[in-house]
Design a protein around this motif. Sequence first.
Motif, mmCIF file in Angstrom:
data_model
loop_
_atom_site.group_PDB
_atom_site.id
_atom_site.type_symbol
_atom_site.label_atom_id
_atom_site.label_comp_id
_atom_site.label_asym_id
_atom_site.label_seq_id
_atom_site.Cartn_x
_atom_site.Cartn_y
_atom_site.Cartn_z
ATOM 1 N N CYS A 1 1.011 -1.270 -0.147
ATOM 2 C CA CYS A 1 -0.001 0.031 -0.127
ATOM 3 C C CYS A 1 0.971 1.232 0.072
ATOM 4 O O CYS A 1 2.008 0.952 0.523
ATOM 5 N N VAL A 2 0.450 2.387 -0.680
ATOM 6 C CA VAL A 2 1.032 3.496 -0.602
ATOM 7 C C VAL A 2 0.227 4.692 0.010
ATOM 8 O O VAL A 2 -0.856 5.023 -0.254
ATOM 9 N N LEU A 3 0.877 5.238 0.838
ATOM 10 C CA LEU A 3 -0.151 6.139 1.835
ATOM 11 C C LEU A 3 0.575 7.506 1.858
ATOM 12 O O LEU A 3 1.907 7.580 1.875
ATOM 13 N N GLY A 4 -0.030 8.341 2.190
ATOM 14 C CA GLY A 4 0.423 9.929 2.549
ATOM 15 C C GLY A 4 0.750 9.872 4.078
ATOM 16 O O GLY A 4 0.519 8.936 4.716
ATOM 17 N N ALA A 5 1.216 10.967 4.311
ATOM 18 C CA ALA A 5 1.361 10.882 6.212
ATOM 19 C C ALA A 5 1.839 12.320 6.298
ATOM 20 O O ALA A 5 2.440 13.266 5.653
ATOM 21 N N PHE A 6 1.442 12.582 7.742
ATOM 22 C CA PHE A 6 1.792 14.013 8.322
ATOM 23 C C PHE A 6 2.955 13.658 8.872
ATOM 24 O O PHE A 6 3.879 14.701 9.125
ATOM 25 N N GLN A 7 3.555 12.719 9.529
ATOM 26 C CA GLN A 7 4.735 12.384 10.140
ATOM 27 C C GLN A 7 5.020 10.514 10.025
ATOM 28 O O GLN A 7 4.165 9.734 10.002
ATOM 29 N N THR B 1 11.534 4.738 13.334
ATOM 30 C CA THR B 1 11.515 3.491 13.352
ATOM 31 C C THR B 1 10.196 2.802 12.538
ATOM 32 O O THR B 1 9.845 1.569 12.861
ATOM 33 N N GLY B 2 9.757 3.644 11.915
ATOM 34 C CA GLY B 2 8.556 3.250 11.082
ATOM 35 C C GLY B 2 7.184 3.425 11.437
ATOM 36 O O GLY B 2 5.919 2.892 11.091
ATOM 37 N N ASP B 3 6.745 4.104 12.578
ATOM 38 C CA ASP B 3 5.630 4.454 12.974
ATOM 39 C C ASP B 3 4.992 5.536 11.970
ATOM 40 O O ASP B 3 5.502 6.339 11.494
ATOM 41 N N LEU B 4 3.444 5.582 11.763
ATOM 42 C CA LEU B 4 2.964 6.127 10.866
ATOM 43 C C LEU B 4 1.604 7.246 11.541
ATOM 44 O O LEU B 4 1.161 6.573 12.316
ATOM 45 N N ALA B 5 1.847 8.170 11.329
ATOM 46 C CA ALA B 5 0.639 9.346 11.663
ATOM 47 C C ALA B 5 0.249 10.049 10.453
ATOM 48 O O ALA B 5 0.798 10.635 9.985
ATOM 49 N N ASN B 6 -1.049 9.522 10.081
ATOM 50 C CA ASN B 6 -1.538 10.144 8.898
ATOM 51 C C ASN B 6 -3.094 10.418 8.737
ATOM 52 O O ASN B 6 -3.658 10.741 7.862
ATOM 53 N N TRP B 7 -3.738 10.313 10.057
ATOM 54 C CA TRP B 7 -5.132 10.606 10.029
ATOM 55 C C TRP B 7 -5.622 11.859 10.746
ATOM 56 O O TRP B 7 -6.697 12.347 10.522
ATOM 57 N N HIS B 8 -4.713 12.424 11.626
ATOM 58 C CA HIS B 8 -5.234 13.657 12.271
ATOM 59 C C HIS B 8 -3.926 14.394 12.868
ATOM 60 O O HIS B 8 -3.084 13.573 13.215
ATOM 61 N N THR B 9 -4.117 15.638 12.984
ATOM 62 C CA THR B 9 -2.852 16.491 13.312
ATOM 63 C C THR B 9 -2.923 16.679 14.777
ATOM 64 O O THR B 9 -2.114 16.886 15.374
ATOM 65 N N GLY B 10 -4.191 16.277 15.542
ATOM 66 C CA GLY B 10 -4.417 16.535 16.783
ATOM 67 C C GLY B 10 -5.073 17.975 17.099
ATOM 68 O O GLY B 10 -5.262 18.370 18.190
ATOM 69 N N GLU B 11 -4.882 18.719 15.875
ATOM 70 C CA GLU B 11 -5.508 20.236 16.346
ATOM 71 C C GLU B 11 -6.992 20.068 16.439
ATOM 72 O O GLU B 11 -7.614 19.461 15.788
ATOM 73 N N PRO B 12 -7.624 21.195 17.440
ATOM 74 C CA PRO B 12 -8.875 21.036 17.716
ATOM 75 C C PRO B 12 -9.813 21.188 16.532
ATOM 76 O O PRO B 12 -10.959 20.855 16.493
ATOM 77 N N ASP B 13 -9.295 22.157 15.679
ATOM 78 C CA ASP B 13 -10.234 22.464 14.589
ATOM 79 C C ASP B 13 -10.053 21.673 13.222
ATOM 80 O O ASP B 13 -10.768 21.880 12.222
ATOM 81 N N SER B 14 -9.119 20.792 13.216
ATOM 82 C CA SER B 14 -8.768 20.048 12.153
ATOM 83 C C SER B 14 -9.764 18.745 11.918
ATOM 84 O O SER B 14 -10.409 18.245 13.022
ATOM 85 N N VAL B 15 -10.097 18.175 10.797
ATOM 86 C CA VAL B 15 -11.169 17.313 10.318
ATOM 87 C C VAL B 15 -10.371 15.929 10.322
ATOM 88 O O VAL B 15 -9.492 15.701 9.453
ATOM 89 N N PRO B 16 -10.554 14.969 11.150
ATOM 90 C CA PRO B 16 -9.861 13.692 10.991
ATOM 91 C C PRO B 16 -10.139 13.034 9.664
ATOM 92 O O PRO B 16 -11.274 13.009 9.515
#
Length: 213
Positions: free
Chosen positions: A99-105, A109-124
Amino acid sequence: MLTKDEMAAQVAKDIPRGAYVNLGIGQPTLVADHLPEGSGIVLHTENGMLNMGPAAREWEVDPDLINAGKVPVTELPGASYFHHADSFAMMRGGHLDVCVLGAFQVSATGDLANWHTGEPDSVPAVGGAMDLAIGAKQVFVMMSLFAKDGSPKLVPTCTYPLTGIGCVDRIYTDVATFVIESGRLAVVETFGITVEELADRLDVDLDAVRGDQ
């Protein structure tokens, strides 16, 4: 620096022949336009299609034929359609090779964060990313290496909510390509920047440049 299309071409050349592949929403969808003819690569969409073709040109647009990002696409000979639930069963059941995914971070070691920035006004926007991250045999990430404020997206530890832990195998960016093996991060190739300059801008340990495998 590579353009988005040049990044997509880098990803496409590393996908094994005959692989079953899911392309995430956003930049990864461009990979479909760079797959070599006759490669036998079968594209899967989480909204229920196998053997998706490249993006549809103006005269090819069928409003009923879209990918998971609602982008009009084409179909290749042998294409098939199925229920959304069956598509997720393929993802969760280990039936996808890549699979090929985009990412925020991405962490070193290969952890992936790509669904939410954690900002209160951002849309997950989790979609099927968590299912793909743990279900695909290999996870490739395609992203710009630095955010608009210049901060790196390749980090020692993700500060955004995680999608998956230790799941990323390769990272394709506009200035470098990386691999993660046995918890170690290695540079495969750089574009418009030296390894020394890269190391100065990243707060992660980089293994010596090595030939791609």
